[in-house]
Design a protein around this motif. Structure first.
Motif, PDB file in Angstrom:
ATOM      1  N   ASN A   8     -11.228 -55.891  84.575  1.00  0.00           N
ATOM      2  CA  ASN A   8     -11.645 -56.163  83.205  1.00  0.00           C
ATOM      3  C   ASN A   8     -13.118 -56.545  83.151  1.00  0.00           C
ATOM      4  N   GLN A   9     -13.597 -57.257  84.154  1.00  0.00           N
ATOM      5  CA  GLN A   9     -15.026 -57.562  84.226  1.00  0.00           C
ATOM      6  C   GLN A   9     -15.830 -56.267  84.313  1.00  0.00           C
ATOM      7  N   MET A  10     -15.309 -55.302  85.057  1.00  0.00           N
ATOM      8  CA  MET A  10     -15.990 -54.006  85.157  1.00  0.00           C
ATOM      9  C   MET A  10     -16.060 -53.328  83.795  1.00  0.00           C
ATOM     10  N   LEU A  11     -14.977 -53.440  83.007  1.00  0.00           N
ATOM     11  CA  LEU A  11     -14.993 -52.841  81.674  1.00  0.00           C
ATOM     12  C   LEU A  11     -16.115 -53.436  80.832  1.00  0.00           C
ATOM     13  N   GLY A  12     -16.342 -54.730  80.970  1.00  0.00           N
ATOM     14  CA  GLY A  12     -17.450 -55.368  80.258  1.00  0.00           C
ATOM     15  C   GLY A  12     -18.791 -54.798  80.692  1.00  0.00           C
TER      16      GLY A  12
ATOM     17  N   LEU B  21     -22.065 -42.170  73.963  1.00  0.00           N
ATOM     18  CA  LEU B  21     -22.137 -43.455  74.673  1.00  0.00           C
ATOM     19  C   LEU B  21     -21.668 -44.613  73.797  1.00  0.00           C
ATOM     20  N   THR B  22     -21.913 -44.559  72.510  1.00  0.00           N
ATOM     21  CA  THR B  22     -21.419 -45.592  71.598  1.00  0.00           C
ATOM     22  C   THR B  22     -19.898 -45.576  71.552  1.00  0.00           C
ATOM     23  N   GLU B  23     -19.313 -44.379  71.487  1.00  0.00           N
ATOM     24  CA  GLU B  23     -17.851 -44.276  71.493  1.00  0.00           C
ATOM     25  C   GLU B  23     -17.280 -44.834  72.799  1.00  0.00           C
TER      26      GLU B  23
ATOM     27  N   ALA C 235     -15.000 -51.863  75.026  1.00  0.00           N
ATOM     28  CA  ALA C 235     -14.916 -53.175  74.369  1.00  0.00           C
ATOM     29  C   ALA C 235     -13.494 -53.430  73.878  1.00  0.00           C
ATOM     30  N   PHE C 236     -12.867 -52.420  73.302  1.00  0.00           N
ATOM     31  CA  PHE C 236     -11.503 -52.536  72.793  1.00  0.00           C
ATOM     32  C   PHE C 236     -10.523 -52.858  73.921  1.00  0.00           C
ATOM     33  N   ILE C 237     -10.593 -52.102  75.002  1.00  0.00           N
ATOM     34  CA  ILE C 237      -9.692 -52.305  76.139  1.00  0.00           C
ATOM     35  C   ILE C 237      -9.980 -53.660  76.797  1.00  0.00           C
TER      36      ILE C 237
ATOM     37  N   LEU D  89      -6.881 -60.711  76.553  1.00  0.00           N
ATOM     38  CA  LEU D  89      -5.789 -61.416  75.871  1.00  0.00           C
ATOM     39  C   LEU D  89      -4.494 -61.330  76.670  1.00  0.00           C
ATOM     40  N   MET D  90      -4.221 -60.178  77.269  1.00  0.00           N
ATOM     41  CA  MET D  90      -2.999 -60.027  78.061  1.00  0.00           C
ATOM     42  C   MET D  90      -3.026 -60.934  79.290  1.00  0.00           C
TER      43      MET D  90
END
Length: 156
Positions: free
Chosen positions: A102-106, A129-131, A137-139, A145-146
């Motif tokens: 999850n840190q990688m996703l950030g 790139l914005t998409e 960000a969504f994931i 939260l999970m």
């Protein structure tokens, strides 16, 4: 009481489990060590026990253990009266793995956003790139939260 798996069945499970971890990016030897430790009745093993169980060399164990220690997936401890290091798999190792992912996703999100700014938000590349950044960000938010929910329900 459930029947105990044979050594061959246990070994096959460890290899299958390690394969799943390796396919998701965990180095193969580290994945095999994690699998062996996961099915260890005590959750602890020495380097010699790991080498024997996995039929690999001590240097291979050493490298895998070093990687797992660096990312805090296992810990090193000395048992009373023992001169050997024992390695223990972290109780919440899978939450820890997903937390690192999850840190990688950030990081992917922030890098994608900087790329969108670099190429311009109104260009094809900028929109792509914005998409990507919005998706990451969504994931990232949902995963966060999970993991927090899991930890709230399963405190250590």
């Amino acid at each position: 009481m459930a029947p105990q798996p044979s050594p061959q069945e246990t070994s096959q499970f460890v290899e299958r489990f390690a394969g799943v971890l390796a396919n998701s990016g965990v180095p193969t030897m580290s994945a095999r060590v994690m699998g062996a430790m996961l099915v260890s009745p005590t959750g602890t093993m020495t380097a010699a026990e790991l080498a024997e169980s996995l039929k690999i060399s001590q240097p291979a164990v050493s490298g895998a253990v070093r990687q797992l220690l660096q990312v805090s997936f296992i810990s090193r401890e000395r048992l009373p009266g023992s001169r050997k290091d024992h390695y223990r798999i972290r109780d919440d190792v899978f939450a820890a793995i997903l937390e690192r992912r999850n840190q990688m996703l950030g990081e992917w999100e922030s890098t994608s956003r900087s790329g969108a700014e670099l190429f311009g938000p109104d260009t094809t590349v900028g929109r792509r790139l914005t998409e990507a950044a919005d998706f990451f960000a969504f994931i990232h938010e949902d995963m966060d939260l999970m993991i927090k929910g899991w930890r709230a329900e399963h405190p250590r």
